[in-house]
Design a protein around this motif. Structure first.
Motif, PDB file in Angstrom:
ATOM      1  N   UNK A  50      11.383  30.293 -31.091  1.00 32.19           N
ATOM      2  CA  UNK A  50      11.203  30.211 -29.456  1.00 32.19           C
ATOM      3  C   UNK A  50      11.709  31.447 -28.952  1.00 32.19           C
ATOM      4  N   UNK A  51      12.782  32.073 -29.459  1.00 30.36           N
ATOM      5  CA  UNK A  51      13.553  33.254 -29.003  1.00 30.36           C
ATOM      6  C   UNK A  51      12.910  34.582 -29.166  1.00 30.36           C
ATOM      7  N   UNK A  52      11.850  34.561 -30.223  1.00 25.58           N
ATOM      8  CA  UNK A  52      11.476  35.981 -30.275  1.00 25.58           C
ATOM      9  C   UNK A  52       9.898  36.140 -30.681  1.00 25.58           C
ATOM     10  N   UNK A  53       9.459  34.763 -30.691  1.00 24.01           N
ATOM     11  CA  UNK A  53       7.957  34.947 -31.026  1.00 24.01           C
ATOM     12  C   UNK A  53       7.107  36.161 -30.119  1.00 24.01           C
ATOM     13  N   UNK A  54       6.196  36.865 -30.786  1.00 22.08           N
ATOM     14  CA  UNK A  54       5.388  37.597 -30.002  1.00 22.08           C
ATOM     15  C   UNK A  54       3.986  37.131 -29.583  1.00 22.08           C
ATOM     16  N   UNK A  55       3.912  35.864 -30.080  1.00 20.01           N
ATOM     17  CA  UNK A  55       2.519  35.023 -29.654  1.00 20.01           C
ATOM     18  C   UNK A  55       2.394  35.075 -28.103  1.00 20.01           C
ATOM     19  N   UNK A  56       1.134  35.002 -27.622  1.00 23.36           N
ATOM     20  CA  UNK A  56       0.966  34.863 -26.317  1.00 23.36           C
ATOM     21  C   UNK A  56       1.219  33.354 -25.934  1.00 23.36           C
ATOM     22  N   UNK A  57       0.835  32.452 -26.957  1.00 22.77           N
ATOM     23  CA  UNK A  57       1.051  30.812 -26.613  1.00 22.77           C
ATOM     24  C   UNK A  57       1.786  30.386 -27.723  1.00 22.77           C
ATOM     25  N   UNK A  58       2.536  29.437 -27.378  1.00 25.07           N
ATOM     26  CA  UNK A  58       3.059  28.474 -28.482  1.00 25.07           C
ATOM     27  C   UNK A  58       2.074  27.152 -28.062  1.00 25.07           C
ATOM     28  N   UNK A  59       1.568  26.756 -29.050  1.00 24.76           N
ATOM     29  CA  UNK A  59       0.653  25.478 -29.020  1.00 24.76           C
ATOM     30  C   UNK A  59       1.566  24.478 -29.521  1.00 24.76           C
ATOM     31  N   UNK A  60       2.243  23.666 -28.848  1.00 27.47           N
ATOM     32  CA  UNK A  60       3.135  22.629 -29.316  1.00 27.47           C
ATOM     33  C   UNK A  60       2.392  21.547 -29.423  1.00 27.47           C
ATOM     34  N   UNK A  61       2.238  20.781 -30.665  1.00 26.46           N
ATOM     35  CA  UNK A  61       1.294  19.805 -31.274  1.00 26.46           C
ATOM     36  C   UNK A  61       2.269  18.744 -31.723  1.00 26.46           C
ATOM     37  N   UNK A  62       2.047  17.382 -30.825  1.00 26.24           N
ATOM     38  CA  UNK A  62       2.483  16.288 -31.488  1.00 26.24           C
ATOM     39  C   UNK A  62       1.328  15.620 -32.510  1.00 26.24           C
ATOM     40  N   UNK A  63       2.010  15.362 -33.656  1.00 23.17           N
ATOM     41  CA  UNK A  63       0.719  15.155 -34.784  1.00 23.17           C
ATOM     42  C   UNK A  63       0.622  13.443 -34.506  1.00 23.17           C
ATOM     43  N   UNK A  64       1.405  12.839 -34.068  1.00 25.96           N
ATOM     44  CA  UNK A  64       1.221  11.530 -33.968  1.00 25.96           C
ATOM     45  C   UNK A  64       0.284  11.022 -32.871  1.00 25.96           C
ATOM     46  N   UNK A 122      -0.136  23.706 -24.586  1.00 23.75           N
ATOM     47  CA  UNK A 122      -0.440  25.331 -24.559  1.00 23.75           C
ATOM     48  C   UNK A 122       0.758  25.759 -23.656  1.00 23.75           C
ATOM     49  N   UNK A 123       1.714  26.369 -24.192  1.00 22.33           N
ATOM     50  CA  UNK A 123       2.741  27.205 -23.513  1.00 22.33           C
ATOM     51  C   UNK A 123       2.673  28.484 -23.371  1.00 22.33           C
ATOM     52  N   UNK A 124       2.531  28.914 -22.187  1.00 19.87           N
ATOM     53  CA  UNK A 124       2.269  30.692 -22.019  1.00 19.87           C
ATOM     54  C   UNK A 124       3.447  31.378 -22.383  1.00 19.87           C
ATOM     55  N   UNK A 125       3.367  32.232 -23.309  1.00 17.01           N
ATOM     56  CA  UNK A 125       4.767  33.071 -23.523  1.00 17.01           C
ATOM     57  C   UNK A 125       4.531  34.391 -23.084  1.00 17.01           C
ATOM     58  N   UNK A 126       5.405  35.270 -22.667  1.00 14.53           N
ATOM     59  CA  UNK A 126       6.785  34.999 -22.693  1.00 14.53           C
ATOM     60  C   UNK A 126       7.505  34.151 -21.194  1.00 14.53           C
TER      61      UNK A 126
END
Length: 165
Positions: free
Chosen positions: A90-104, A110-114
């Protein structure tokens, strides 16, 4: 409080998350291609899991799979391996989005980064710190992060979206 997870559990959740998200992206009309780059060393260094190609260009995505939606919290990783001093993705990803997915529950955030990281760095001290221990062979590593309520992120970070897959 510290929790313990096996490496197998962690890998299974991550695989399920990536599989479900890839299938969802392929179903979107704007999708031209979805490439899983989890095993590409260049993308690993940048902490990017998927490259989603759309009509407007490539979108870099970091996938975070989580099986614990009961708490209604995100776990924002600040240290991936405390013993080695490795920062959390979370502190260094160069992704434009973190897709945080609850599998259950099949809920995708969809979390916009940075933008989300900038907000978190300013506000993180108000959230509880937690750690998990993952055994690896005869050793282990400790992951550290903060429990951040989903509703707080939805209210305070512009551009966050939730999809039910």
């Amino acid at each position: 409080m510290t929790y313990s997870y096996s490496m197998d559990d962690t890998v299974q959740v991550a695989k399920q998350a990536a599989c479900d998200i890839e299938a969802w992206l392929w179903g979107k009309p704007e999708t031209i291609n979805v490439t899983n780059v989890e095993h590409d060393p260049d993308y690993q260094r940048r902490d990017v899991d998927l490259v989603w190609t759309t009509r407007t260009g490539d979108i870099l995505i970091e996938v975070k799979g989580d099986q614990w939606n009961k708490t209604r919290n995100f776990f924002f990783e600040t240290h991936s391996n405390l013993e080695k001093g490795n920062p959390g993705c979370f502190m260094y990803t160069e992704a434009q989005f973190i897709f945080y997915y609850f599998v259950n529950t099949c809920q995708l955030y969809q979390l916009p980064m940075p933008k989300t990281r900038e907000w978190f760095l300013i506000t993180m001290r108000r959230f509880q710190e937690r750690s998990t221990i993952t055994p690896v062979g005869n050793s282990y590593y400790t992951t550290v992060g903060r429990l951040v309520p989903v509703t707080t992120v939805m209210l305070e970070v512009p551009g966050v979206k939730m999809e039910q897959l």
